[in-house]
Design an enzyme around this catalytic site. Sequence first.
Site, PDB file in Angstrom:
ATOM      1  N   ASP A 304      50.341  34.419  39.890  1.00 38.60           N
ATOM      2  CA  ASP A 304      49.591  34.172  41.040  1.00 38.60           C
ATOM      3  C   ASP A 304      50.390  34.175  42.411  1.00 38.60           C
ATOM      4  O   ASP A 304      51.281  33.257  42.577  1.00 38.60           O
ATOM      5  CB  ASP A 304      49.030  32.636  40.878  1.00 38.60           C
ATOM      6  CG  ASP A 304      47.608  32.367  41.607  1.00 38.60           C
ATOM      7  OD1 ASP A 304      47.109  33.252  42.040  1.00 38.60           O
ATOM      8  OD2 ASP A 304      47.451  31.210  41.510  1.00 38.60           O
ATOM      9  N   LYS A 353      42.531  28.797  38.529  1.00 36.20           N
ATOM     10  CA  LYS A 353      43.368  28.446  39.998  1.00 36.20           C
ATOM     11  C   LYS A 353      44.088  27.069  40.010  1.00 36.20           C
ATOM     12  O   LYS A 353      45.063  26.643  40.471  1.00 36.20           O
ATOM     13  CB  LYS A 353      42.220  28.742  40.856  1.00 36.20           C
ATOM     14  CG  LYS A 353      42.960  29.134  42.132  1.00 36.20           C
ATOM     15  CD  LYS A 353      43.814  30.600  42.162  1.00 36.20           C
ATOM     16  CE  LYS A 353      44.009  31.233  43.428  1.00 36.20           C
ATOM     17  NZ  LYS A 353      44.384  32.392  43.534  1.00 36.20           N
ATOM     18  N   LYS A 394      40.597  31.963  55.210  1.00 40.73           N
ATOM     19  CA  LYS A 394      40.772  30.901  54.355  1.00 40.73           C
ATOM     20  C   LYS A 394      40.900  29.825  55.240  1.00 40.73           C
ATOM     21  O   LYS A 394      41.735  29.692  55.940  1.00 40.73           O
ATOM     22  CB  LYS A 394      41.555  31.140  53.291  1.00 40.73           C
ATOM     23  CG  LYS A 394      41.712  30.154  52.149  1.00 40.73           C
ATOM     24  CD  LYS A 394      42.532  30.503  50.977  1.00 40.73           C
ATOM     25  CE  LYS A 394      42.861  29.496  50.316  1.00 40.73           C
ATOM     26  NZ  LYS A 394      43.667  30.145  49.125  1.00 40.73           N
ATOM     27  N   LYS A 466      52.738  31.472  42.671  1.00 37.61           N
ATOM     28  CA  LYS A 466      52.486  30.129  42.581  1.00 37.61           C
ATOM     29  C   LYS A 466      53.107  29.315  41.229  1.00 37.61           C
ATOM     30  O   LYS A 466      53.461  28.293  41.305  1.00 37.61           O
ATOM     31  CB  LYS A 466      51.160  30.137  42.753  1.00 37.61           C
ATOM     32  CG  LYS A 466      50.511  29.844  43.848  1.00 37.61           C
ATOM     33  CD  LYS A 466      49.061  29.099  43.722  1.00 37.61           C
ATOM     34  CE  LYS A 466      47.851  29.917  44.203  1.00 37.61           C
ATOM     35  NZ  LYS A 466      47.922  30.967  45.287  1.00 37.61           N
TER      36      LYS A 466
HETATM   37  P1  NAI Z   1      38.610  40.687  45.659  1.00 33.57           P
HETATM   38  O1  NAI Z   1      37.898  40.045  44.765  1.00 33.57           O
HETATM   39  O2  NAI Z   1      38.323  41.067  46.814  1.00 33.57           O
HETATM   40  O3  NAI Z   1      39.545  41.652  44.753  1.00 33.57           O
HETATM   41  C1  NAI Z   1      39.389  41.807  43.521  1.00 33.57           C
HETATM   42  C2  NAI Z   1      39.003  43.032  42.778  1.00 33.57           C
HETATM   43  O4  NAI Z   1      39.153  43.371  41.615  1.00 33.57           O
HETATM   44  C3  NAI Z   1      37.532  43.615  43.134  1.00 33.57           C
HETATM   45  O5  NAI Z   1      37.504  44.640  43.892  1.00 33.57           O
HETATM   46  C4  NAI Z   1      36.957  43.547  41.723  1.00 33.57           C
HETATM   47  O6  NAI Z   1      35.819  44.686  41.549  1.00 33.57           O
HETATM   48  C5  NAI Z   1      38.004  43.874  41.160  1.00 33.57           C
HETATM   49  N1  NAI Z   1      38.140  43.706  39.499  1.00 33.57           N
HETATM   50  C6  NAI Z   1      37.506  42.758  38.887  1.00 33.57           C
HETATM   51  N2  NAI Z   1      37.851  42.668  37.640  1.00 33.57           N
HETATM   52  C7  NAI Z   1      38.426  43.921  37.320  1.00 33.57           C
HETATM   53  C8  NAI Z   1      39.073  44.423  36.134  1.00 33.57           C
HETATM   54  N3  NAI Z   1      38.999  44.029  34.982  1.00 33.57           N
HETATM   55  N4  NAI Z   1      39.682  45.771  36.420  1.00 33.57           N
HETATM   56  C9  NAI Z   1      39.712  46.140  37.470  1.00 33.57           C
HETATM   57  N5  NAI Z   1      39.398  45.590  38.686  1.00 33.57           N
HETATM   58  C10 NAI Z   1      38.774  44.583  38.639  1.00 33.57           C
HETATM   59  O7  NAI Z   1      39.925  39.530  45.638  1.00 33.57           O
HETATM   60  P2  NAI Z   1      41.390  39.356  46.407  1.00 33.57           P
HETATM   61  O8  NAI Z   1      41.131  38.573  47.662  1.00 33.57           O
HETATM   62  O9  NAI Z   1      41.828  40.626  46.661  1.00 33.57           O
HETATM   63  O10 NAI Z   1      42.118  38.761  45.216  1.00 33.57           O
HETATM   64  C11 NAI Z   1      42.645  39.250  44.345  1.00 33.57           C
HETATM   65  C12 NAI Z   1      43.254  38.274  43.325  1.00 33.57           C
HETATM   66  O11 NAI Z   1      44.245  37.977  43.844  1.00 33.57           O
HETATM   67  C13 NAI Z   1      42.465  37.266  42.893  1.00 33.57           C
HETATM   68  O12 NAI Z   1      42.607  36.670  41.413  1.00 33.57           O
HETATM   69  C14 NAI Z   1      43.116  35.980  43.481  1.00 33.57           C
HETATM   70  O13 NAI Z   1      42.794  34.726  43.257  1.00 33.57           O
HETATM   71  C15 NAI Z   1      44.640  36.554  43.786  1.00 33.57           C
HETATM   72  N6  NAI Z   1      45.120  35.914  44.721  1.00 33.57           N
HETATM   73  C16 NAI Z   1      44.769  35.999  46.124  1.00 33.57           C
HETATM   74  C17 NAI Z   1      45.596  35.628  47.000  1.00 33.57           C
HETATM   75  C18 NAI Z   1      45.350  35.751  48.314  1.00 33.57           C
HETATM   76  O14 NAI Z   1      46.020  35.086  49.603  1.00 33.57           O
HETATM   77  N7  NAI Z   1      44.587  36.688  48.817  1.00 33.57           N
HETATM   78  C19 NAI Z   1      46.740  34.628  46.862  1.00 33.57           C
HETATM   79  C20 NAI Z   1      46.943  34.390  45.532  1.00 33.57           C
HETATM   80  C21 NAI Z   1      46.411  35.077  44.486  1.00 33.57           C
END
Ligand code: NAI
Length: 535
Positions: A304, A353, A394, A466
Amino acid sequence: MAGSGFIGEEIRVESPDVIYTDTEILSYYNYHDSHIRGNVVTPTMERLVFKTQRQLPKTGLLLVGWGGNNGTTLTAGILANKLNVTWNTKEGLNHPNYLGSICKSVTMRVGIDDRFMPVYAPLNNVVPLLNPNDLEIWGWDISSVNMGDAMRRAKVLDWDLQRQLYSNLKEMLPWPSVYIPEWIAANQSDRADNCLKGTKKEMLNALRQNIKDYKNSRRLDKVVIVWTANTEKFALIKPGVNDTADNLLRAIENNSPDISPSTLFAVASILESCTYINGSPQNTFVPGCIELSERYHVLIAGDDFKSGQTKIKSVLSDFLINSGLKLQSVVSYNHLGNNDGKNLSAPETFRSKEISKSGVIDDVVRANRLMYKSNESPDHCVVIKYVPYVGDSKRAMDEYISEIFMGGRNTISMHNTCEDSLLAAPIILDLVILAELCTRIQVKRDKDEEFTKMHPVMSLLSFLLKSPQVPPGSPVVHMLFPQRYAITLLKSPQVPPGSPVVHMLFPQRYAITNFFKALIGLPPENFMMLEHKVP
Ligand code: NAI
């Protein structure tokens, strides 16, 4: 640049304990600590040898969840830096940068000059580090949208920048990925139009083939894989299924429903000898997966990305408790409106989370038996809500209540607003750059013949994560000196099983910079400044 307080080129250490060859830096290092039995403390010293390869490999970065907010922001950000694209906003002309990356934007104190003044250097002048502009990037996504349109969908970067990057990014199409609906929120199903078919074994083979083909076609020396896809629910640890490496491989052969997509990616990555980093909170690294990484000596890190609220929490809890104020209540509310927030609005993914965010004050509390009894800890509550209107921007609201002198109370409240992905993208870069460095380091005890690789679980990267993974069997306690953590990187039978998990931010940061110093035979940062105190 002598006398400027800054070293702007590669550092060269002059010492009988440090040898530079064309290809390597060898550092003979005295690792000091203290051993305690009862109330008797004995200083200890162990002589270690670090060997760091100086040549930078051609490296590929494969992102799982490439089309998400983090994936597209990182890809577009690197492209903008590489092409030096400038863009207009109402504030004026903007230039690309790498703010938020410790490898690109932070300096570390190296020592003092003739006038006893501190001298600093960027990390990549201490040991050579990858330049993010040289990374080759590709990835997988369950959504087939090209990276240009995915960047637009994310609504993170300024429009004028998006406009200039679009034509390059729209040529980038993600590979189909592993989509198993039970593992992420049901609300993600409408974007899942790019999914691998077949059994788990067949999907594993397809992922391995993607990695091989990419490595060959781009003539890469190394590939690092980062999970930045949606948060999954936690996996149950089941004996006979995912508790050992052999059972895990057998469970994949048997198409077991208990193997999550992220664990499948981690296994593919390990079997292809690629470092794997888990940027989401779920427990991808089930025991069988950790054993597999040890068996093949492939580095893994998680869990994370630590971008905003958790970073502040690890600083504030350290500050309050180590000021002698008894922290009694920590309550954090978040709301966010991006797709990550939408996915986290389902109870099972939110739970992942919540667990990841909850451990962060444990070590600083347990290190203080003066204020907290062994079973006592502050109330700690985490709330996350999905509010589409705020998009990627956020909101985090936190309240810290501490007991102070003579029955008083001190309440600190804060409100933090930030584009989540603009914080996460440089953290992903740092993870990749530091993980790649770890693969170039070998270590041994001075008396041993053979060098070994670092321990495959990279606890060194805790600053950026994290819920840091440490080698198995770890007690989640203790505040220790930063340099202590370097030893958890050693693969050695003499290291006791289990390393303490450190959440406090500054110890984690000094674990990194002191480790850099160890690689060039310099003592750890001690902050004493005795040169100014001893007459
Ligand atoms: P997002 O939802 O914009 O992007 C995630 C992407 O993963 C989407 O395009 C989705 O279609 C794809 N996806 C889902 N399952 C999949 C799989 N099995 N294989 C391939 N692609 C898949 O989310 P974001 O904002 O980019 O965050 C991504 C991850 O990072 C989340 O789990 C989030 O909790 C984690 N995270 C983000 C932080 C931040 O500050 N943005 C901080 C800590 C963690």
